[in-house]
Scaffold this motif. Structure first.
Motif, PDB file in Angstrom:
ATOM      1  N   PHE A  91       0.866  -1.187   0.000  1.00 53.20           N
ATOM      2  CA  PHE A  91       0.000   0.000   0.000  1.00 53.20           C
ATOM      3  C   PHE A  91       0.903   1.239   0.000  1.00 53.20           C
ATOM      4  O   PHE A  91       1.370   1.644  -1.058  1.00 53.20           O
ATOM      5  N   GLN A  92       1.252   1.790   1.157  1.00 54.29           N
ATOM      6  CA  GLN A  92       2.085   2.988   1.204  1.00 54.29           C
ATOM      7  C   GLN A  92       3.524   2.717   0.759  1.00 54.29           C
ATOM      8  O   GLN A  92       4.210   3.636   0.309  1.00 54.29           O
ATOM      9  N   ALA A  93       3.976   1.480   0.847  1.00 56.25           N
ATOM     10  CA  ALA A  93       5.349   1.137   0.435  1.00 56.25           C
ATOM     11  C   ALA A  93       5.584   1.430  -1.037  1.00 56.25           C
ATOM     12  O   ALA A  93       6.710   1.638  -1.468  1.00 56.25           O
ATOM     13  N   LYS A  94       4.499   1.436  -1.818  1.00 61.81           N
ATOM     14  CA  LYS A  94       4.611   1.581  -3.269  1.00 61.81           C
ATOM     15  C   LYS A  94       3.976   2.879  -3.756  1.00 61.81           C
ATOM     16  O   LYS A  94       3.812   3.057  -4.964  1.00 61.81           O
ATOM     17  N   ALA A  95       3.537   3.735  -2.850  1.00 59.68           N
ATOM     18  CA  ALA A  95       2.717   4.886  -3.242  1.00 59.68           C
ATOM     19  C   ALA A  95       3.509   6.184  -3.389  1.00 59.68           C
ATOM     20  O   ALA A  95       2.945   7.207  -3.761  1.00 59.68           O
ATOM     21  N   THR A  96       4.796   6.153  -3.110  1.00 58.83           N
ATOM     22  CA  THR A  96       5.590   7.390  -3.194  1.00 58.83           C
ATOM     23  C   THR A  96       5.691   7.868  -4.633  1.00 58.83           C
ATOM     24  O   THR A  96       5.354   9.009  -4.945  1.00 58.83           O
ATOM     25  N   ALA A  97       6.164   7.006  -5.503  1.00 56.38           N
ATOM     26  CA  ALA A  97       6.331   7.373  -6.910  1.00 56.38           C
ATOM     27  C   ALA A  97       6.631   6.119  -7.724  1.00 56.38           C
ATOM     28  O   ALA A  97       7.181   5.149  -7.207  1.00 56.38           O
ATOM     29  N   THR A  98       6.246   6.164  -8.978  1.00 53.66           N
ATOM     30  CA  THR A  98       6.632   5.162  -9.972  1.00 53.66           C
ATOM     31  C   THR A  98       7.128   5.940 -11.181  1.00 53.66           C
ATOM     32  O   THR A  98       6.375   6.732 -11.749  1.00 53.66           O
ATOM     33  N   SER A  99       8.392   5.760 -11.556  1.00 55.87           N
ATOM     34  CA  SER A  99       8.970   6.506 -12.683  1.00 55.87           C
ATOM     35  C   SER A  99       8.820   5.716 -13.967  1.00 55.87           C
ATOM     36  O   SER A  99       8.999   4.491 -13.963  1.00 55.87           O
ATOM     37  N   ILE A 100       8.507   6.411 -15.065  1.00 53.43           N
ATOM     38  CA  ILE A 100       8.516   5.750 -16.378  1.00 53.43           C
ATOM     39  C   ILE A 100       9.402   6.537 -17.341  1.00 53.43           C
ATOM     40  O   ILE A 100       9.593   7.753 -17.185  1.00 53.43           O
ATOM     41  N   SER A 101       9.919   5.834 -18.344  1.00 53.00           N
ATOM     42  CA  SER A 101      10.716   6.482 -19.386  1.00 53.00           C
ATOM     43  C   SER A 101       9.785   7.312 -20.267  1.00 53.00           C
ATOM     44  O   SER A 101       8.588   7.023 -20.360  1.00 53.00           O
ATOM     45  N   PRO A 102      10.305   8.377 -20.896  1.00 51.29           N
ATOM     46  CA  PRO A 102       9.421   9.324 -21.591  1.00 51.29           C
ATOM     47  C   PRO A 102       8.961   8.868 -22.969  1.00 51.29           C
ATOM     48  O   PRO A 102       8.101   9.523 -23.552  1.00 51.29           O
ATOM     49  N   TRP A 103       9.490   7.775 -23.486  1.00 49.39           N
ATOM     50  CA  TRP A 103       9.162   7.347 -24.848  1.00 49.39           C
ATOM     51  C   TRP A 103       8.346   6.068 -24.821  1.00 49.39           C
ATOM     52  O   TRP A 103       8.772   5.068 -24.245  1.00 49.39           O
ATOM     53  N   ILE A 104       7.180   6.083 -25.448  1.00 55.02           N
ATOM     54  CA  ILE A 104       6.405   4.852 -25.634  1.00 55.02           C
ATOM     55  C   ILE A 104       7.008   4.117 -26.825  1.00 55.02           C
ATOM     56  O   ILE A 104       6.936   4.599 -27.961  1.00 55.02           O
ATOM     57  N   VAL A 105       7.638   2.960 -26.550  1.00 56.63           N
ATOM     58  CA  VAL A 105       8.108   2.112 -27.654  1.00 56.63           C
ATOM     59  C   VAL A 105       6.917   1.256 -28.063  1.00 56.63           C
ATOM     60  O   VAL A 105       6.374   0.495 -27.261  1.00 56.63           O
ATOM     61  N   THR A 106       6.474   1.415 -29.303  1.00 58.47           N
ATOM     62  CA  THR A 106       5.227   0.772 -29.705  1.00 58.47           C
ATOM     63  C   THR A 106       5.420  -0.734 -29.870  1.00 58.47           C
ATOM     64  O   THR A 106       6.518  -1.218 -30.157  1.00 58.47           O
ATOM     65  N   LYS A 107       4.319  -1.429 -29.712  1.00 62.44           N
ATOM     66  CA  LYS A 107       4.328  -2.880 -29.933  1.00 62.44           C
ATOM     67  C   LYS A 107       4.778  -3.189 -31.360  1.00 62.44           C
ATOM     68  O   LYS A 107       5.473  -4.183 -31.603  1.00 62.44           O
ATOM     69  N   LEU A 108       4.419  -2.324 -32.307  1.00 60.68           N
ATOM     70  CA  LEU A 108       4.801  -2.551 -33.704  1.00 60.68           C
ATOM     71  C   LEU A 108       6.323  -2.530 -33.870  1.00 60.68           C
ATOM     72  O   LEU A 108       6.878  -3.309 -34.653  1.00 60.68           O
ATOM     73  N   ALA A 109       7.015  -1.645 -33.122  1.00 53.60           N
ATOM     74  CA  ALA A 109       8.479  -1.589 -33.228  1.00 53.60           C
ATOM     75  C   ALA A 109       9.128  -2.824 -32.620  1.00 53.60           C
ATOM     76  O   ALA A 109      10.247  -3.193 -32.983  1.00 53.60           O
ATOM     77  N   LEU A 110       8.436  -3.461 -31.679  1.00 50.74           N
ATOM     78  CA  LEU A 110       9.018  -4.604 -30.966  1.00 50.74           C
ATOM     79  C   LEU A 110       8.680  -5.946 -31.618  1.00 50.74           C
ATOM     80  O   LEU A 110       9.182  -6.983 -31.176  1.00 50.74           O
ATOM     81  N   GLU A 111       7.857  -5.941 -32.660  1.00 47.36           N
ATOM     82  CA  GLU A 111       7.420  -7.203 -33.295  1.00 47.36           C
ATOM     83  C   GLU A 111       8.566  -8.169 -33.592  1.00 47.36           C
ATOM     84  O   GLU A 111       8.447  -9.369 -33.337  1.00 47.36           O
ATOM     85  N   PRO A 112       9.717  -7.686 -34.153  1.00 49.43           N
ATOM     86  CA  PRO A 112      10.779  -8.655 -34.494  1.00 49.43           C
ATOM     87  C   PRO A 112      11.405  -9.334 -33.271  1.00 49.43           C
ATOM     88  O   PRO A 112      12.205 -10.253 -33.442  1.00 49.43           O
ATOM     89  N   PHE A 113      11.070  -8.881 -32.081  1.00 50.07           N
ATOM     90  CA  PHE A 113      11.777  -9.356 -30.877  1.00 50.07           C
ATOM     91  C   PHE A 113      10.915 -10.232 -29.981  1.00 50.07           C
ATOM     92  O   PHE A 113      11.260 -10.507 -28.843  1.00 50.07           O
ATOM     93  N   ARG A 114       9.779 -10.697 -30.507  1.00 45.16           N
ATOM     94  CA  ARG A 114       8.884 -11.543 -29.703  1.00 45.16           C
ATOM     95  C   ARG A 114       9.567 -12.858 -29.336  1.00 45.16           C
ATOM     96  O   ARG A 114      10.214 -13.493 -30.173  1.00 45.16           O
ATOM     97  N   VAL A 115       9.397 -13.265 -28.082  1.00 55.30           N
ATOM     98  CA  VAL A 115       9.889 -14.563 -27.606  1.00 55.30           C
ATOM     99  C   VAL A 115       8.820 -15.183 -26.699  1.00 55.30           C
ATOM    100  O   VAL A 115       7.961 -14.476 -26.163  1.00 55.30           O
ATOM    101  N   ALA A 116       8.913 -16.479 -26.536  1.00 54.36           N
ATOM    102  CA  ALA A 116       7.940 -17.202 -25.709  1.00 54.36           C
ATOM    103  C   ALA A 116       8.279 -17.057 -24.223  1.00 54.36           C
ATOM    104  O   ALA A 116       9.414 -16.764 -23.849  1.00 54.36           O
ATOM    105  N   THR A 117       7.283 -17.283 -23.398  1.00 54.59           N
ATOM    106  CA  THR A 117       7.507 -17.373 -21.955  1.00 54.59           C
ATOM    107  C   THR A 117       8.276 -18.659 -21.657  1.00 54.59           C
ATOM    108  O   THR A 117       8.327 -19.564 -22.485  1.00 54.59           O
TER     109      THR A 117
END
Ligand code: MN
Length: 427
Positions: A247-273
């Protein structure tokens, strides 16, 4: 797929994070100008709002880039996502006939301030990395009970706070909270002494749902990915987490990178679980490769000193894909919306130097890390700057995510200790 060449030479080098193959989407401003949508290419940003105003980009649905966030593009759906990528490629490719019109719309990346790239609707964080869950479970409950009995059957998560999501570069204030040490009967209200990072990837929901969706439908709903640091106060977490989770342990902040890398750009890099210990129920079973081969690392720089890489891992280490997490999220009928952010869970690899948090790297504080500067760390100290790095490595090019940076600011004075700011009731 090889490097796609641009007329912008800086985008054509093998180590440029933003080649034509990438085209990540962000929101930037120059000086006091209003924030606007932009696309990273080489060492520049294409002013996408201006490109739309000039008619260089256009959509059947009407204008989508006249707002300082990418949610309207997301809501327009997968056909528009593909159309946008085709149009951008057409403008920026080496053989483009539009160079003369587009070139004046490029802004040097070093001249800009980056903002959150989308309006975060809601934020959910998962616990879907097996090595992380095993490490943390071993420390908290012992090796025999490391993985809870449900863990191999569903991606465990909790509902976080969209209000705490911040863009890379935002300072991270050390939180106060209830801490309870084993040697004291009562908890104390103190600044966290075990403040930590979590290396994660964030999946962004692009199109909404109303009712349960399949894993395939969930994969189609995902718009793109960002690096995500789920800052975590381990001492607050250890005392508060039972029985309802963080709850409060995770509520201070969550940082994200400023660029959305689209799923379309990542298509060649798909791998299985990874292989399954126990078969998943049919509605969560893998239907194709839905993880991605993305090299990840974290660097830590003490104030004014050089950075040390403290871990190296890969997104393919996850046990559950974002599509499986999203499908599970909807099983109860929970509606999902454009702009929902799903944290992957901490991405630890199998080895000691591939762990995605200081909790694991220092094994609960018992095994301090030695940095290149000679200093040691168990948890984060004031002034430490953390940066996450992510790269999918293609044939002669990389897909980069940009920085996900945060510097630890010292805790404020205890607000409850100042008489004039004590809450008053009934007046
Ligand atoms: Mn997390």
């Amino acid at each position: 797929m090889p490097l796609l060449e641009s007329w912008l030479a800086a985008a054509n080098t093998a180590d440029c994070p933003f080649p034509l193959n990438n085209l990540p989407l962000g929101v930037f401003s120059v000086g006091d100008d209003d924030p606007r949508c932009g696309v990273a290419i080489g060492d520049c940003i294409l002013d996408a709002r201006a490109a739309e105003e000039m008619g260089l980009l256009s959509f059947e649905t009407g204008p989508l880039l006249d707002v300082p966030f990418w949610n309207e593009v997301m809501e327009a759906g997968p056909a528009v996502w593909a159309d946008l990528r085709d149009q951008l490629t057409g403008l920026l490719a080496k053989e483009s006939t539009q160079r003369a019109a587009v070139e004046p719309l490029l802004v040097p990346m070093k001249a800009v301030t980056m903002h959150l790239p989308f309006l975060v609707a809601e934020y959910t964080d998962f616990y879907a990395g097996r090595h992380h869950a095993t490490n943390v479970g071993t420390m908290f409950r012992g090796a025999e009970n490391a993985l809870p009995p449900n863990w191999l059957h569903m991606p465990i998560g909790y509902n976080g706070r969209a209000s705490s999501v911040v863009v890379s570069g935002t300072g991270i204030r050390r939180p106060w909270g209830q801490l309870k040490s084993a040697s004291h009967d009562a908890p104390a209200f103190l600044p966290s002494r075990r403040f930590d990072l979590e290396l994660e990837l964030g999946a962004i929901v692009g199109t909404g749902s109303d009712g349960p969706v399949t894993v395939d439908e969930a994969d189609a709903m995902i718009f793109g990915y960002v690096l995500l640091n789920d800052w975590s106060a381990r001492d607050i977490q250890a005392w508060e987490y039972q029985p309802l989770g963080p709850f409060q342990a995770k509520a201070t902040a969550t940082s994200i990178s400023p660029w959305i890398v689209t799923k379309l750009a990542l298509e060649p890099f798909r791998v299985a679980t990874p292989p399954r210990d126990k078969p998943l129920l049919p509605h969560l079973t893998d239907t194709g490769p839905m993880l991605y081969d993305i090299d990840l690392s974290v660097s830590l720089a003490p104030a004014g000193k050089p950075a040390t890489t403290i871990t190296r891992t890969n997104y393919r280490e996850m046990y559950y894909s974002a599509a499986q997490q999203l499908a599970h999220h909807t099983t109860s009928g929970c509606p999902m919306n454009a702009g929902d952010l799903l944290g992957s869970g901490t991405i630890s690899g199998p080895d000691k130097d591939s762990r995605g948090s200081l909790l694991e790297l220092s094994w609960g504080g018992k095994e301090p890390l030695t940095l290149q500067t000679g200093e040691t760390r168990t948890f984060l100290e004031d002034g430490d700057t953390l940066n996450l790095h992510g790269h999918a490595r293609g044939d002669g090019y990389v897909i980069g995510f940009g920085d996900c940076v945060g510097t630890i600011l010292p805790a404020l004075e205890n607000p409850y200790a100042r008489p004039q700011s004590r809450p008053t009731f009934g007046e």
